[in-house]
Design a protein around this motif. Structure first.
Motif, short mmCIF file in Angstrom:
data_model
loop_
_atom_site.label_atom_id
_atom_site.label_comp_id
_atom_site.label_asym_id
_atom_site.label_seq_id
_atom_site.Cartn_x
_atom_site.Cartn_y
_atom_site.Cartn_z
N ASP A 19 -3.85 -0.15 -4.34
CA ASP A 19 -5.00 -0.28 -5.23
C ASP A 19 -6.22 -0.66 -4.40
N LEU A 20 -6.60 0.25 -3.51
CA LEU A 20 -7.67 -0.04 -2.56
C LEU A 20 -8.98 -0.27 -3.30
N GLY A 21 -9.68 -1.32 -2.90
CA GLY A 21 -10.91 -1.70 -3.56
C GLY A 21 -10.74 -2.83 -4.54
N LEU A 22 -9.58 -2.89 -5.19
CA LEU A 22 -9.31 -3.96 -6.18
C LEU A 22 -7.89 -4.48 -6.04
N CYS A 23 -7.44 -4.68 -4.82
CA CYS A 23 -6.05 -5.08 -4.58
C CYS A 23 -5.83 -6.57 -4.87
N ASN A 24 -4.66 -6.89 -5.42
CA ASN A 24 -4.33 -8.31 -5.67
C ASN A 24 -2.83 -8.58 -5.64
N LEU A 25 -2.05 -7.62 -5.16
CA LEU A 25 -0.60 -7.80 -5.14
C LEU A 25 -0.19 -8.95 -4.22
N ASP A 26 -0.98 -9.20 -3.18
CA ASP A 26 -0.68 -10.32 -2.28
C ASP A 26 -0.79 -11.66 -3.00
N ILE A 27 -1.73 -11.77 -3.96
CA ILE A 27 -1.87 -12.99 -4.74
C ILE A 27 -0.64 -13.21 -5.62
N ILE A 28 -0.20 -12.15 -6.28
CA ILE A 28 0.96 -12.23 -7.17
C ILE A 28 2.21 -12.64 -6.40
N LEU A 29 2.36 -12.10 -5.20
CA LEU A 29 3.54 -12.38 -4.38
C LEU A 29 3.44 -13.71 -3.64
N GLY A 30 2.23 -14.30 -3.62
CA GLY A 30 2.04 -15.58 -2.96
C GLY A 30 2.02 -15.49 -1.45
N VAL A 31 1.52 -14.35 -0.90
CA VAL A 31 1.54 -14.18 0.55
C VAL A 31 0.14 -13.91 1.12
N SER A 32 -0.90 -14.27 0.38
CA SER A 32 -2.27 -13.99 0.83
C SER A 32 -2.56 -14.57 2.20
N ASP A 33 -2.02 -15.75 2.48
CA ASP A 33 -2.28 -16.41 3.76
C ASP A 33 -1.59 -15.73 4.93
N LYS A 34 -0.65 -14.81 4.64
CA LYS A 34 0.08 -14.12 5.70
C LYS A 34 -0.52 -12.76 6.04
N VAL A 35 -1.49 -12.32 5.24
CA VAL A 35 -2.06 -10.99 5.45
C VAL A 35 -2.99 -10.99 6.65
N LYS A 36 -2.64 -10.22 7.66
CA LYS A 36 -3.48 -10.07 8.86
C LYS A 36 -4.02 -8.64 8.98
N HIS A 37 -3.23 -7.68 8.48
CA HIS A 37 -3.62 -6.27 8.54
C HIS A 37 -3.25 -5.61 7.21
N HIS A 38 -3.83 -4.44 6.95
CA HIS A 38 -3.59 -3.78 5.66
C HIS A 38 -3.31 -2.30 5.85
N ILE A 39 -3.02 -1.62 4.76
CA ILE A 39 -2.57 -0.23 4.79
C ILE A 39 -3.62 0.70 5.38
N TYR A 40 -4.90 0.41 5.15
CA TYR A 40 -5.95 1.27 5.70
C TYR A 40 -5.98 1.18 7.22
N GLU A 41 -5.84 -0.03 7.76
CA GLU A 41 -5.80 -0.20 9.21
C GLU A 41 -4.58 0.50 9.80
N LEU A 42 -3.48 0.43 9.08
CA LEU A 42 -2.25 1.08 9.53
C LEU A 42 -2.45 2.59 9.57
N ALA A 43 -3.07 3.13 8.54
CA ALA A 43 -3.33 4.56 8.49
C ALA A 43 -4.30 5.00 9.58
N GLN A 44 -5.23 4.12 9.96
CA GLN A 44 -6.21 4.43 10.99
C GLN A 44 -5.66 4.23 12.40
N GLY A 45 -4.46 3.67 12.50
CA GLY A 45 -3.88 3.40 13.80
C GLY A 45 -4.45 2.16 14.46
N SER A 46 -5.07 1.27 13.67
CA SER A 46 -5.71 0.06 14.21
C SER A 46 -4.72 -1.09 14.41
N CYS A 47 -3.50 -0.92 13.92
CA CYS A 47 -2.48 -1.96 14.11
C CYS A 47 -1.11 -1.28 14.12
N PHE A 48 -0.11 -2.03 14.58
CA PHE A 48 1.25 -1.52 14.61
C PHE A 48 1.95 -1.81 13.28
#
Length: 282
Positions: A40-69
């Motif tokens: 849900d790019l632009g309005l994402c909140n699944l990390d909040i629901i799962l309680g892992v917001s503090d663990k997010v360092k990279h996201h799906i867009y960066e992965l698609a761009q090859g900016s992270c492993f």
């Protein structure tokens, strides 16, 4: 290969992300290897629901761009359950389709099921789903606006991909609405009915949704839905009506002042995000 299911809705605010999390958690508890992707790019909140917001360092867009492993973007939520975050800074308009395909191919041998939480509406996210997902779960509320939007979304998707319908936030005191909606749906496509519950909104906003013991009647509903997802069968109306009745009798969670404050802050943030992206097509 993984089975890729997209969770979609004709409009926002129907509980799509919460039900994505609930289904993923339940499948993982059943021993399935599950990956949740917040698409849900632009309005994402699944990390909040799962309680892992503090663990997010990279996201799906960066992965698609090859900016992270891959291993940098995947977050372990619990046993058998992983998560890849979305971003509020990009939308599907900026995602190269082939890059997402490459990411999913790399993930295909790792998981049994990949659940993609999609943007509401009928923009670029839906166009990707039509071509690449194995099936779709369409979330629908008991409101006329949601029913109309869900019908329109079904019409767009029905010649391209199998569609399951998941009815959400129905109540025992409004059985007529449930029966009217069921009369319009092919019962072979009904994945299930989820009762309205105040508990669910509170748990989602607290970031404590991963604790299934707090779900109440949602536990039974999602267990039936998860079994249906794996091995479908048609349940009689009485099954869903009994769940609605149980939800009506459920004791609500006690809400403390801190929870109320977090809920207000979240609603304010969502309002700002909707205003910011409201004129953008997904």
């Amino acid at each position: 290969m993984s089975h890729l299911t997209a969770i979609v809705s004709g409009k926002g605010g129907v509980g799509k992300s919460t039900l994505t999390a609930a289904l993923g958690i339940t499948l993982a508890r059943a021993g399935k290897r599950v990956l949740l992707i917040d698409g849900d790019l632009g309005l994402c909140n699944l990390d909040i629901i799962l309680g892992v917001s503090d663990k997010v360092k990279h996201h799906i867009y960066e992965l698609a761009q090859g900016s992270c492993f891959l291993e940098e973007a995947i977050i372990s939520v619990s046993d058998n359950l992983d998560f890849i975050a979305g971003t509020v800074e990009q939308t599907w308009d900026y995602v190269f389709e082939g890059a997402i395909d490459t990411v999913l191919e790399d993930l295909g041998e790792i998981y049994d099921y990949i659940l993609l939480d999609c943007p509401a509406g009928i923009g670029q996210g839906i166009e990707y789903v039509k071509q690449h997902a194995d099936d779709v779960i369409l979330i629908q509320l008991p409101t006329k606006t949601s029913q109309r939007d869900a019908l329109h979304t079904r019409e767009i998707l029905r010649n391209h991909i199998p569609i399951w319908v998941l009815l959400n936030e129905f109540t025992y005191n409004n059985q007529e609405s449930l029966e009217a909606v069921l009369a319009q749906i092919d019962r072979e496509k009904l994945l299930g009915v989820v009762p309205y519950s105040e508990k669910i909104s509170l748990l989602s906003n607290q970031g404590n949704f991963i604790n299934e013991s707090y779900w109440g009647v949602l536990t039974e509903a999602i267990h039936i839905i998860a079994k249906n997802y794996i091995d479908f069968k048609v349940y009689p109306n009485s099954t869903w009506i009994q769940l609605l009745k149980s939800a009506e009798e459920e004791i609500p969670l006690k809400v403390d002042e801190q929870t109320k404050k977090r809920e207000k802050e979240k609603q304010t943030l969502l309002s700002r995000m909707v205003y910011k992206w409201g004129r953008r097509r997904w």
